[in-house]
Scaffold this active site. Structure first.
Site, PDB file in Angstrom:
ATOM      1  N   LYS A  11       5.487  -0.101 -14.577  1.00 19.82           N
ATOM      2  CA  LYS A  11       7.053   1.015 -14.796  1.00 19.82           C
ATOM      3  C   LYS A  11       8.147   0.384 -15.118  1.00 19.82           C
ATOM      4  CE  LYS A  11       4.412   3.895 -11.106  1.00 19.82           C
ATOM      5  NZ  LYS A  11       4.651   4.714 -10.284  1.00 19.82           N
ATOM      6  N   TYR A  51       2.733  13.815 -15.000  1.00 17.85           N
ATOM      7  CA  TYR A  51       3.333  13.452 -13.813  1.00 17.85           C
ATOM      8  C   TYR A  51       3.177  15.205 -13.289  1.00 17.85           C
ATOM      9  CZ  TYR A  51       3.483   8.567 -12.716  1.00 17.85           C
ATOM     10  OH  TYR A  51       3.392   7.196 -12.473  1.00 17.85           O
ATOM     11  N   PHE A  59       9.827  15.053  -4.302  1.00 11.27           N
ATOM     12  CA  PHE A  59      10.240  13.572  -5.023  1.00 11.27           C
ATOM     13  C   PHE A  59       9.893  13.489  -6.362  1.00 11.27           C
ATOM     14  CE2 PHE A  59       6.174  12.583  -3.455  1.00 11.27           C
ATOM     15  CZ  PHE A  59       5.025  12.712  -4.731  1.00 11.27           C
ATOM     16  N   ARG A  87      -6.871  -0.111  -7.399  1.00 10.81           N
ATOM     17  CA  ARG A  87      -6.210   0.572  -6.722  1.00 10.81           C
ATOM     18  C   ARG A  87      -6.450  -1.153  -5.771  1.00 10.81           C
ATOM     19  NH1 ARG A  87      -4.396   5.760  -6.748  1.00 10.81           N
ATOM     20  NH2 ARG A  87      -4.653   5.832  -4.939  1.00 10.81           N
ATOM     21  N   THR A  93       0.342   2.891  -2.295  1.00  8.46           N
ATOM     22  CA  THR A  93       2.055   3.760  -3.379  1.00  8.46           C
ATOM     23  C   THR A  93       3.346   2.945  -2.951  1.00  8.46           C
ATOM     24  OG1 THR A  93       0.717   5.493  -3.881  1.00  8.46           O
ATOM     25  CG2 THR A  93       2.614   5.466  -4.140  1.00  8.46           C
ATOM     26  N   ARG A 104       1.865  -4.511  -6.328  1.00 12.15           N
ATOM     27  CA  ARG A 104       2.985  -3.989  -5.486  1.00 12.15           C
ATOM     28  C   ARG A 104       3.562  -5.006  -4.609  1.00 12.15           C
ATOM     29  NH1 ARG A 104       0.139   1.704  -5.158  1.00 12.15           N
ATOM     30  NH2 ARG A 104       1.066   2.682  -7.982  1.00 12.15           N
ATOM     31  N   ASN A 114       7.746   1.661  -7.655  1.00 13.21           N
ATOM     32  CA  ASN A 114       6.670   1.271  -7.370  1.00 13.21           C
ATOM     33  C   ASN A 114       6.053  -0.059  -8.238  1.00 13.21           C
ATOM     34  OD1 ASN A 114       5.096   2.691  -8.594  1.00 13.21           O
ATOM     35  ND2 ASN A 114       4.139   3.349  -6.708  1.00 13.21           N
ATOM     36  N   HIS A 117       1.246   1.644 -12.624  1.00 12.07           N
ATOM     37  CA  HIS A 117       0.680   2.944 -11.934  1.00 12.07           C
ATOM     38  C   HIS A 117      -0.506   2.721 -12.032  1.00 12.07           C
ATOM     39  CE1 HIS A 117      -0.789   7.368 -11.686  1.00 12.07           C
ATOM     40  NE2 HIS A 117      -1.211   6.397 -12.994  1.00 12.07           N
ATOM     41  N   GLU A 128      -5.717  11.181 -18.308  1.00 13.80           N
ATOM     42  CA  GLU A 128      -3.917   9.737 -18.546  1.00 13.80           C
ATOM     43  C   GLU A 128      -4.316   8.423 -20.073  1.00 13.80           C
ATOM     44  OE1 GLU A 128      -3.336   9.870 -13.694  1.00 13.80           O
ATOM     45  OE2 GLU A 128      -3.532   7.825 -14.404  1.00 13.80           O
TER      46      GLU A 128
END
Ligand code: CMP
Length: 139
Positions: A11, A51, A59, A87, A93, A104, A114, A117, A128
């Site tokens: 990100k 998204y 948010f 993950r 998150t 993270r 964060n 993704h 995606e």
């Protein structure tokens, strides 16, 4: 069911801080192979479409603004049990809740900035990946 592919983005907070190399190193050392990868910048419309599943969340506006605020790295990754293992590698998150040693925990600033993704299901990994990469770019 297990899958062997997932999708990730590094990100804007992480690209701005020169964390791309460090994050990719962790991804490779955890056993993921890079199948497809690009460095790009999303428009607000593209971030909103990516998204769209979060459209009703409070948010969403902040997320779209943020994800279109700077360059990102998009990638399809391969490994046994890719979605779940990725993950685990990236952590929760919210980075304040992420386990020690996760991407993270090490690199993220906040719940929106964060660092990375990771797809939350096999189905979303495919959607995606297809959002960013044409059939010719997915080997
Ligand atoms: P990501 O894994 O990219 O999927 C959706 C994103 O929404 C998530 O990471 C966070 O960056 C963001 N997000 C989730 N919850 C919140 C929240 N409460 N406030 C701001 N952003 C959030």
């Amino acid at each position: 069911m297990t899958t062997n592919r997932t999708f990730t983005m590094i990100k804007p907070d992480a690209t701005a801080k020169n964390y791309i190399g460090g994050i990719l190193k962790m991804i490779n050392e955890a056993g993921f192979r890079i199948i497809s990868m690009k460095y790009t910048k999303l428009t607000k419309e593209q971030a909103g479409a990516f998204y769209a599943v979060h459209k009703e969340r409070p948010f969403y506006g902040e997320l779209v603004e943020y994800m279109s605020s700077g360059p990102i790295v998009a990638a399809i990754l391969e490994k046994d049990n890719a979605v779940a293992d990725f993950r685990t590698l990236i952590g929760a998150t919210d980075p304040t809740k992420a386990a020690e040693g996760t991407i993270r925990k090490i690199y993220a600033e906040s719940i929106s900035a964060n660092a990375v993704h990771g797809s939350d299901s096999d189905e979303n990994a495919e959607i995606e990946g297809n959002f960013f990469f044409s059939a010719l770019e997915r080997f």
